[in-house]
Write a protein that holds these residues in place. Structure first.
Motif, PDB file in Angstrom:
ATOM      1  N   GLU A 225      44.134  47.735  44.986  1.00  0.00           N
ATOM      2  CA  GLU A 225      44.601  46.454  45.318  1.00  0.00           C
ATOM      3  C   GLU A 225      46.085  46.819  46.119  1.00  0.00           C
ATOM      4  O   GLU A 225      46.789  46.868  45.176  1.00  0.00           O
ATOM      5  CB  GLU A 225      44.630  45.794  44.850  1.00  0.00           C
ATOM      6  CG  GLU A 225      45.549  44.621  45.487  1.00  0.00           C
ATOM      7  CD  GLU A 225      44.403  42.970  44.809  1.00  0.00           C
ATOM      8  OE1 GLU A 225      45.045  43.925  44.026  1.00  0.00           O
ATOM      9  OE2 GLU A 225      44.571  41.977  45.251  1.00  0.00           O
TER      10      GLU A 225
ATOM     11  N   TYR B 141      41.542  42.999  32.582  1.00  0.00           N
ATOM     12  CA  TYR B 141      42.364  43.445  33.952  1.00  0.00           C
ATOM     13  C   TYR B 141      43.374  43.578  33.580  1.00  0.00           C
ATOM     14  O   TYR B 141      44.202  43.625  34.613  1.00  0.00           O
ATOM     15  CB  TYR B 141      42.700  41.721  33.682  1.00  0.00           C
ATOM     16  CG  TYR B 141      43.392  41.047  32.466  1.00  0.00           C
ATOM     17  CD1 TYR B 141      44.847  40.965  32.419  1.00  0.00           C
ATOM     18  CD2 TYR B 141      42.499  40.585  31.641  1.00  0.00           C
ATOM     19  CE1 TYR B 141      45.006  40.639  31.121  1.00  0.00           C
ATOM     20  CE2 TYR B 141      42.914  39.848  30.703  1.00  0.00           C
ATOM     21  CZ  TYR B 141      44.151  39.945  30.122  1.00  0.00           C
ATOM     22  OH  TYR B 141      44.375  39.601  28.984  1.00  0.00           O
TER      23      TYR B 141
ATOM     24  N   TRP C  27      43.072  49.129  38.238  1.00  0.00           N
ATOM     25  CA  TRP C  27      42.297  49.164  37.109  1.00  0.00           C
ATOM     26  C   TRP C  27      43.146  50.315  35.896  1.00  0.00           C
ATOM     27  O   TRP C  27      43.412  51.007  36.608  1.00  0.00           O
ATOM     28  CB  TRP C  27      41.647  49.559  37.015  1.00  0.00           C
ATOM     29  CG  TRP C  27      40.466  47.517  37.631  1.00  0.00           C
ATOM     30  CD1 TRP C  27      40.747  46.885  37.852  1.00  0.00           C
ATOM     31  CD2 TRP C  27      38.965  47.677  37.281  1.00  0.00           C
ATOM     32  NE1 TRP C  27      39.933  46.517  39.317  1.00  0.00           N
ATOM     33  CE2 TRP C  27      37.969  46.648  38.172  1.00  0.00           C
ATOM     34  CE3 TRP C  27      37.851  48.992  37.344  1.00  0.00           C
ATOM     35  CZ2 TRP C  27      37.046  46.460  38.726  1.00  0.00           C
ATOM     36  CZ3 TRP C  27      36.290  48.071  37.782  1.00  0.00           C
ATOM     37  CH2 TRP C  27      36.090  47.471  38.381  1.00  0.00           C
TER      38      TRP C  27
ATOM     39  N   PRO D 295      39.824  43.722  42.685  1.00  0.00           N
ATOM     40  CA  PRO D 295      39.710  45.193  42.946  1.00  0.00           C
ATOM     41  C   PRO D 295      40.065  45.699  41.829  1.00  0.00           C
ATOM     42  O   PRO D 295      40.924  46.119  41.882  1.00  0.00           O
ATOM     43  CB  PRO D 295      40.322  44.846  44.953  1.00  0.00           C
ATOM     44  CG  PRO D 295      40.549  43.961  45.329  1.00  0.00           C
ATOM     45  CD  PRO D 295      40.849  42.766  43.835  1.00  0.00           C
ATOM     46  N   GLN D 296      39.497  47.682  42.240  1.00  0.00           N
ATOM     47  CA  GLN D 296      39.595  48.852  41.150  1.00  0.00           C
ATOM     48  C   GLN D 296      40.768  48.895  41.872  1.00  0.00           C
ATOM     49  O   GLN D 296      42.296  49.620  41.003  1.00  0.00           O
ATOM     50  CB  GLN D 296      38.622  49.362  41.180  1.00  0.00           C
ATOM     51  CG  GLN D 296      38.753  50.611  40.640  1.00  0.00           C
ATOM     52  CD  GLN D 296      37.636  51.026  40.115  1.00  0.00           C
ATOM     53  OE1 GLN D 296      36.753  51.168  40.271  1.00  0.00           O
ATOM     54  NE2 GLN D 296      37.913  52.238  39.035  1.00  0.00           N
TER      55      GLN D 296
ATOM     56  N   GLN E 123      28.132  47.684  36.986  1.00  0.00           N
ATOM     57  CA  GLN E 123      30.000  46.955  36.620  1.00  0.00           C
ATOM     58  C   GLN E 123      29.730  45.147  37.074  1.00  0.00           C
ATOM     59  O   GLN E 123      28.700  44.853  38.060  1.00  0.00           O
ATOM     60  CB  GLN E 123      30.441  47.736  38.150  1.00  0.00           C
ATOM     61  CG  GLN E 123      30.589  48.755  38.085  1.00  0.00           C
ATOM     62  CD  GLN E 123      31.901  49.046  37.613  1.00  0.00           C
ATOM     63  OE1 GLN E 123      32.378  48.106  36.881  1.00  0.00           O
ATOM     64  NE2 GLN E 123      32.705  50.300  37.135  1.00  0.00           N
TER      65      GLN E 123
ATOM     66  N   LYS F 221      33.914  42.006  38.601  1.00  0.00           N
ATOM     67  CA  LYS F 221      34.803  41.067  39.003  1.00  0.00           C
ATOM     68  C   LYS F 221      35.439  41.747  40.066  1.00  0.00           C
ATOM     69  O   LYS F 221      37.134  41.773  40.605  1.00  0.00           O
ATOM     70  CB  LYS F 221      36.274  41.970  36.989  1.00  0.00           C
ATOM     71  CG  LYS F 221      36.094  42.819  37.236  1.00  0.00           C
ATOM     72  CD  LYS F 221      36.519  43.564  35.618  1.00  0.00           C
ATOM     73  CE  LYS F 221      36.562  45.214  35.153  1.00  0.00           C
ATOM     74  NZ  LYS F 221      37.330  45.792  34.141  1.00  0.00           N
ATOM     75  N   ASN F 222      35.161  43.002  40.504  1.00  0.00           N
ATOM     76  CA  ASN F 222      36.326  43.041  41.265  1.00  0.00           C
ATOM     77  C   ASN F 222      36.500  43.220  43.237  1.00  0.00           C
ATOM     78  O   ASN F 222      36.819  43.199  43.168  1.00  0.00           O
ATOM     79  CB  ASN F 222      35.552  44.955  41.888  1.00  0.00           C
ATOM     80  CG  ASN F 222      34.128  44.904  42.721  1.00  0.00           C
ATOM     81  OD1 ASN F 222      33.091  44.083  41.885  1.00  0.00           O
ATOM     82  ND2 ASN F 222      34.144  44.773  43.227  1.00  0.00           N
TER      83      ASN F 222
ATOM     84  N   TYR G  77      36.317  49.597  31.940  1.00  0.00           N
ATOM     85  CA  TYR G  77      36.200  49.502  33.262  1.00  0.00           C
ATOM     86  C   TYR G  77      35.117  48.983  33.766  1.00  0.00           C
ATOM     87  O   TYR G  77      34.960  48.201  34.575  1.00  0.00           O
ATOM     88  CB  TYR G  77      35.858  50.973  34.306  1.00  0.00           C
ATOM     89  CG  TYR G  77      37.587  51.922  34.316  1.00  0.00           C
ATOM     90  CD1 TYR G  77      37.920  51.947  35.115  1.00  0.00           C
ATOM     91  CD2 TYR G  77      38.303  52.211  32.942  1.00  0.00           C
ATOM     92  CE1 TYR G  77      38.946  51.733  35.539  1.00  0.00           C
ATOM     93  CE2 TYR G  77      39.803  52.204  33.157  1.00  0.00           C
ATOM     94  CZ  TYR G  77      39.867  52.472  34.504  1.00  0.00           C
ATOM     95  OH  TYR G  77      41.168  53.598  34.445  1.00  0.00           O
TER      96      TYR G  77
END
Ligand code: SF4
Ligand code: SF4
Length: 338
Positions: free
Chosen positions: A67, A244, A263, A64-65, A56, A59-60, A238
């Motif tokens: 939020e 995004y 996401w 965040p996955q 992974q 980017k999280n 993912y």
């Protein structure tokens, strides 16, 4: 030059972590990704700074996955926001490779420019510092050099570290990077060490002219052939450092609750389904084509650079062997008006 001895790395991470939440690449059981240094467990986790890319991307940290966005309260037909959950606590991404730095720079374009400002992203990103780890030995699936990334000197990093054996060469690139550097000044030494030797890319990718050629290939039969193996599982999106897409949903208990985003993936049928039931990308091929045109053509048209950063993750995770490098090569070779 400034160096950080690897023997002092954990002390430096602890020190940085005192005033920032530091995210580092870790192998944690069967997972690998960027995790908070505060959660590091010596018996369970392995620091992966020497690895190329963890599964992974970071980017999280800025997207965040899942939020939480707004707290809401309803009164009859009226719905009011009673709280906004913007998170501006200081964070550091420590050890991101150039491809992952470009992923964040690409998201900056989307969330912060052209008259659109996402306040949730802005809060996180403005409190975020990137310490990049220069890449001297590209992996078998890497092709960032073809996607406008300099793996030795990634644009957008606040600090760049270079693995020089027993030390990391430490170079601040921005004022924010200087401030972070000053906060661990007692752990850095002035010392001349040999720069690592840059190894060649094993994979040669020629992206020249591809974005321009794709403008005439929307209806090309190549898409039927290329999309055929794809099962629209969404894994590629993912793990991608620059994808995004998100969806906003609501959770209510009686008259109060919150809105959150999570996401999503352009590979999913529901993503483009409209409230009236129509779907401009109802067919699997249309979603597949959208993903690759967005990566290779549309984003470049709008922002001047491809949205793919050449990290190679989607090639590794795809269960049906869809390979973006082969797609680029197929576009290069395709005959127009086929
Ligand atoms: S990982 Fe492969 S099969 Fe899954 S959506 Fe992406 S291209 Fe399709
Ligand atoms: S499209 Fe694939 S290779 Fe390109 S940045 Fe995303 S995951 Fe990496």
């Amino acid at each position: 030059m400034k160096v950080l001895s690897k023997a002092k790395l954990q002390t430096a991470l602890n020190k940085l972590n005192a005033h920032n939440e530091v995210f580092v690449p870790l192998q944690r059981g069967s997972q690998s990704g960027y995790f908070s240094w505060s959660s590091f467990d010596d018996g369970r986790d392995q620091l992966m700074l020497e690895a190329l890319n963890v599964y992974q991307s970071p980017k999280n940290v800025v997207l965040p996955q899942t939020e939480k966005m707004y707290g809401i309260k309803s009164q009859g037909m009226e719905v009011n926001i009673d709280q906004t959950f913007e998170d501006a606590h200081p964070t550091i991404i420590f050890g991101a490779r150039g491809c992952d730095v470009k992923g964040i720079i690409a998201m900056d374009e989307v969330f912060l420019t052209r008259g659109y400002e996402d306040s949730f992203y802005k809060a996180r990103r403005s409190a975020n510092t990137i310490i990049a780890n220069a890449c001297y030995a590209p992996g078998a699936n890497c092709f960032c050099n073809a996607m406008e990334v300099d793996p030795l000197d990634p644009a957008g990093a606040d600090v760049i570290i270079r693995d020089a054996g027993t030390d990391y060469i430490w170079e601040a690139k921005t004022a924010q990077g200087e401030a972070i550097t000053a906060s661990i000044a007692d752990l850095l030494e002035e010392k001349e060490v040999k720069l690592p030797e840059a190894k060649p890319f094993t994979q040669q990718v020629d992206f020249s002219g591809v974005a321009e050629k794709l403008k005439d290939m929307f209806e090309h039969p190549l898409w039927d052939q290329m999309a055929q193996p794809c099962i629209n599982c969404g894994m590629c999106t993912y793990v991608c450092p620059s994808c995004y897409c998100f969806d906003i949903q609501v959770k209510m208990w009686g008259d109060h609750g919150y809105r959150f985003r999570a996401w999503d993936s352009c590979m999913f049928e529901e993503y483009s389904r409209e409230a009236g039931g129509g779907n401009p990308r109802g067919a699997a091929k249309e979603r597949f084509r959208q993903r690759f045109l967005h990566k290779l053509e549309f984003f470049k048209e709008r922002y001047g650079t491809p949205l793919c950063t050449g990290c190679g993750r989607c090639i590794i995770v795809c269960p049906t062997d869809v390979n973006i490098v082969r797609i680029i090569a197929a576009v290069k070779e395709a005959e127009l008006n086929a």
